[in-house]
Design a protein around this motif. Sequence first.
Motif, PDB file in Angstrom:
ATOM      1  N   ARG A   1      83.728  12.261  58.288  1.00 19.87           N
ATOM      2  CA  ARG A   1      84.223  13.595  57.931  1.00 19.87           C
ATOM      3  C   ARG A   1      85.170  14.149  58.994  1.00 19.87           C
ATOM      4  O   ARG A   1      85.485  15.329  58.976  1.00 19.87           O
ATOM      5  N   GLY A   2      85.610  13.277  59.907  1.00 20.35           N
ATOM      6  CA  GLY A   2      86.658  13.655  60.836  1.00 20.35           C
ATOM      7  C   GLY A   2      86.234  14.060  62.234  1.00 20.35           C
ATOM      8  O   GLY A   2      87.064  14.482  63.026  1.00 20.35           O
ATOM      9  N   HIS A   3      84.973  13.934  62.552  1.00 23.44           N
ATOM     10  CA  HIS A   3      84.489  14.309  63.875  1.00 23.44           C
ATOM     11  C   HIS A   3      84.377  13.067  64.751  1.00 23.44           C
ATOM     12  O   HIS A   3      83.950  12.018  64.288  1.00 23.44           O
ATOM     13  N   GLU A   4      84.735  13.202  66.013  1.00 24.45           N
ATOM     14  CA  GLU A   4      84.667  12.057  66.926  1.00 24.45           C
ATOM     15  C   GLU A   4      83.245  11.769  67.390  1.00 24.45           C
ATOM     16  O   GLU A   4      82.811  10.626  67.399  1.00 24.45           O
ATOM     17  N   VAL A   5      82.556  12.824  67.830  1.00 16.07           N
ATOM     18  CA  VAL A   5      81.208  12.653  68.376  1.00 16.07           C
ATOM     19  C   VAL A   5      80.267  13.705  67.798  1.00 16.07           C
ATOM     20  O   VAL A   5      80.702  14.762  67.352  1.00 16.07           O
ATOM     21  N   ALA A   6      78.978  13.402  67.836  1.00  8.58           N
ATOM     22  CA  ALA A   6      77.940  14.323  67.374  1.00  8.58           C
ATOM     23  C   ALA A   6      77.020  14.627  68.546  1.00  8.58           C
ATOM     24  O   ALA A   6      76.712  13.734  69.337  1.00  8.58           O
ATOM     25  N   THR A   7      76.578  15.846  68.645  1.00 13.78           N
ATOM     26  CA  THR A   7      75.647  16.191  69.720  1.00 13.78           C
ATOM     27  C   THR A   7      74.222  15.860  69.292  1.00 13.78           C
ATOM     28  O   THR A   7      73.908  15.809  68.102  1.00 13.78           O
ATOM     29  N   SER A   8      73.379  15.661  70.269  1.00 18.93           N
ATOM     30  CA  SER A   8      71.966  15.388  69.960  1.00 18.93           C
ATOM     31  C   SER A   8      71.339  16.595  69.269  1.00 18.93           C
ATOM     32  O   SER A   8      70.436  16.433  68.446  1.00 18.93           O
ATOM     33  N   GLU A   9      71.821  17.789  69.555  1.00 16.97           N
ATOM     34  CA  GLU A   9      71.305  18.993  68.896  1.00 16.97           C
ATOM     35  C   GLU A   9      71.636  18.980  67.402  1.00 16.97           C
ATOM     36  O   GLU A   9      70.795  19.326  66.573  1.00 16.97           O
ATOM     37  N   GLN A  10      72.862  18.570  67.062  1.00 15.79           N
ATOM     38  CA  GLN A  10      73.255  18.499  65.654  1.00 15.79           C
ATOM     39  C   GLN A  10      72.411  17.462  64.909  1.00 15.79           C
ATOM     40  O   GLN A  10      71.944  17.720  63.796  1.00 15.79           O
ATOM     41  N   ILE A  11      72.252  16.318  65.521  1.00 15.91           N
ATOM     42  CA  ILE A  11      71.470  15.241  64.896  1.00 15.91           C
ATOM     43  C   ILE A  11      70.019  15.680  64.754  1.00 15.91           C
ATOM     44  O   ILE A  11      69.397  15.491  63.704  1.00 15.91           O
ATOM     45  N   ALA A  12      69.484  16.298  65.806  1.00 19.17           N
ATOM     46  CA  ALA A  12      68.087  16.753  65.794  1.00 19.17           C
ATOM     47  C   ALA A  12      67.841  17.769  64.691  1.00 19.17           C
ATOM     48  O   ALA A  12      66.760  17.799  64.099  1.00 19.17           O
ATOM     49  N   THR A  13      68.833  18.598  64.396  1.00 18.62           N
ATOM     50  CA  THR A  13      68.688  19.578  63.323  1.00 18.62           C
ATOM     51  C   THR A  13      68.499  18.865  61.986  1.00 18.62           C
ATOM     52  O   THR A  13      67.631  19.241  61.184  1.00 18.62           O
ATOM     53  N   SER A  14      69.273  17.816  61.744  1.00 18.85           N
ATOM     54  CA  SER A  14      69.134  17.066  60.501  1.00 18.85           C
ATOM     55  C   SER A  14      67.783  16.364  60.418  1.00 18.85           C
ATOM     56  O   SER A  14      67.142  16.348  59.375  1.00 18.85           O
ATOM     57  N   VAL A  15      67.362  15.785  61.529  1.00 18.66           N
ATOM     58  CA  VAL A  15      66.090  15.050  61.561  1.00 18.66           C
ATOM     59  C   VAL A  15      64.897  16.004  61.606  1.00 18.66           C
ATOM     60  O   VAL A  15      63.797  15.650  61.202  1.00 18.66           O
ATOM     61  N   ASN A  16      65.146  17.236  62.071  1.00 19.31           N
ATOM     62  CA  ASN A  16      64.103  18.240  62.269  1.00 19.31           C
ATOM     63  C   ASN A  16      63.146  17.815  63.384  1.00 19.31           C
ATOM     64  O   ASN A  16      61.928  17.743  63.206  1.00 19.31           O
ATOM     65  N   THR A  17      63.751  17.511  64.532  1.00 14.30           N
ATOM     66  CA  THR A  17      62.969  17.131  65.706  1.00 14.30           C
ATOM     67  C   THR A  17      63.657  17.701  66.943  1.00 14.30           C
ATOM     68  O   THR A  17      64.704  18.344  66.850  1.00 14.30           O
ATOM     69  N   ASN A  18      63.092  17.445  68.086  1.00 14.51           N
ATOM     70  CA  ASN A  18      63.632  17.923  69.346  1.00 14.51           C
ATOM     71  C   ASN A  18      64.812  17.051  69.774  1.00 14.51           C
ATOM     72  O   ASN A  18      64.754  15.823  69.646  1.00 14.51           O
ATOM     73  N   PRO A  19      65.881  17.642  70.295  1.00 13.08           N
ATOM     74  CA  PRO A  19      67.025  16.851  70.759  1.00 13.08           C
ATOM     75  C   PRO A  19      66.659  15.808  71.813  1.00 13.08           C
ATOM     76  O   PRO A  19      67.307  14.761  71.891  1.00 13.08           O
ATOM     77  N   VAL A  20      65.621  16.044  72.584  1.00 12.97           N
ATOM     78  CA  VAL A  20      65.186  15.063  73.588  1.00 12.97           C
ATOM     79  C   VAL A  20      64.730  13.775  72.905  1.00 12.97           C
ATOM     80  O   VAL A  20      65.016  12.672  73.370  1.00 12.97           O
ATOM     81  N   VAL A  21      64.049  13.909  71.779  1.00 13.48           N
ATOM     82  CA  VAL A  21      63.617  12.735  71.002  1.00 13.48           C
ATOM     83  C   VAL A  21      64.842  11.940  70.570  1.00 13.48           C
ATOM     84  O   VAL A  21      64.877  10.703  70.685  1.00 13.48           O
ATOM     85  N   ILE A  22      65.852  12.632  70.095  1.00 12.98           N
ATOM     86  CA  ILE A  22      67.086  11.975  69.642  1.00 12.98           C
ATOM     87  C   ILE A  22      67.787  11.292  70.806  1.00 12.98           C
ATOM     88  O   ILE A  22      68.231  10.145  70.694  1.00 12.98           O
ATOM     89  N   ARG A  23      67.892  11.969  71.944  1.00  5.57           N
ATOM     90  CA  ARG A  23      68.567  11.374  73.103  1.00  5.57           C
ATOM     91  C   ARG A  23      67.860  10.105  73.568  1.00  5.57           C
ATOM     92  O   ARG A  23      68.506   9.100  73.886  1.00  5.57           O
ATOM     93  N   ARG A  24      66.545  10.126  73.599  1.00  5.74           N
ATOM     94  CA  ARG A  24      65.792   8.927  74.018  1.00  5.74           C
ATOM     95  C   ARG A  24      66.025   7.776  73.053  1.00  5.74           C
ATOM     96  O   ARG A  24      66.206   6.629  73.466  1.00  5.74           O
ATOM     97  N   LEU A  25      65.988   8.078  71.778  1.00  4.25           N
ATOM     98  CA  LEU A  25      66.193   7.053  70.757  1.00  4.25           C
ATOM     99  C   LEU A  25      67.616   6.512  70.816  1.00  4.25           C
ATOM    100  O   LEU A  25      67.835   5.297  70.785  1.00  4.25           O
ATOM    101  N   LEU A  26      68.597   7.398  70.944  1.00  4.22           N
ATOM    102  CA  LEU A  26      69.987   6.960  71.002  1.00  4.22           C
ATOM    103  C   LEU A  26      70.280   6.178  72.277  1.00  4.22           C
ATOM    104  O   LEU A  26      71.133   5.287  72.275  1.00  4.22           O
ATOM    105  N   ALA A  27      69.566   6.464  73.351  1.00  2.23           N
ATOM    106  CA  ALA A  27      69.731   5.671  74.574  1.00  2.23           C
ATOM    107  C   ALA A  27      69.328   4.219  74.313  1.00  2.23           C
ATOM    108  O   ALA A  27      70.017   3.285  74.735  1.00  2.23           O
ATOM    109  N   LYS A  28      68.225   4.021  73.599  1.00  2.00           N
ATOM    110  CA  LYS A  28      67.806   2.657  73.240  1.00  2.00           C
ATOM    111  C   LYS A  28      68.823   1.997  72.309  1.00  2.00           C
ATOM    112  O   LYS A  28      69.140   0.823  72.462  1.00  2.00           O
ATOM    113  N   LEU A  29      69.308   2.760  71.359  1.00  2.00           N
ATOM    114  CA  LEU A  29      70.303   2.231  70.426  1.00  2.00           C
ATOM    115  C   LEU A  29      71.605   1.912  71.153  1.00  2.00           C
ATOM    116  O   LEU A  29      72.298   0.969  70.794  1.00  2.00           O
TER     117      LEU A  29
END
Length: 143
Positions: A23-51
């Motif tokens: 949709r034209g965005h370069e990067v997504a913040t962990s806060e934006q992703i966390a909102t969709s997942v409905n979890t804490n951004p820290v959870v997303i950052r830890r998971l994305l670090a592994k990925l």
Amino acid sequence: MSANSRLTVAAHALTWIGLYQRRGHEVATSEQIATSVNTNPVVIRRLLAKLGKAGLAGSRRGAGAGWMLARDLGSITLLDVYEAIEPGPVFALHPATPDPECVVGHGIGPVMTAVYDDVEATLRRELAKTTLEDVLRDILKAP
């Protein structure tokens, strides 16, 4: 015991990033992703670090910081995601050696190992069949 949801959350995050980038965005913040997942951004950052270590996601620091896909959605399978976040087998044997004098204690290991090996092979085969592109396509088709 509760079911493990890390694979679902990781697939959700990567698929969301892929759609966001389309949709034209370069990067997504962990806060934006966390909102969709409905979890804490820290959870997303830890998971994305592994990925990221597995070469599936990347990050940019500084101004305009955020997460991006390192590969195209069509080249990332659920098996790739699973291997990045779930080290080791799905099931394990006893943490302590069972009583070798007991008929069940003596035989449980080899029998359960054979079953677990079959389950693991089936799981890997099935996860390898589905890409995140397939996941996104099916999401977008859903009512």
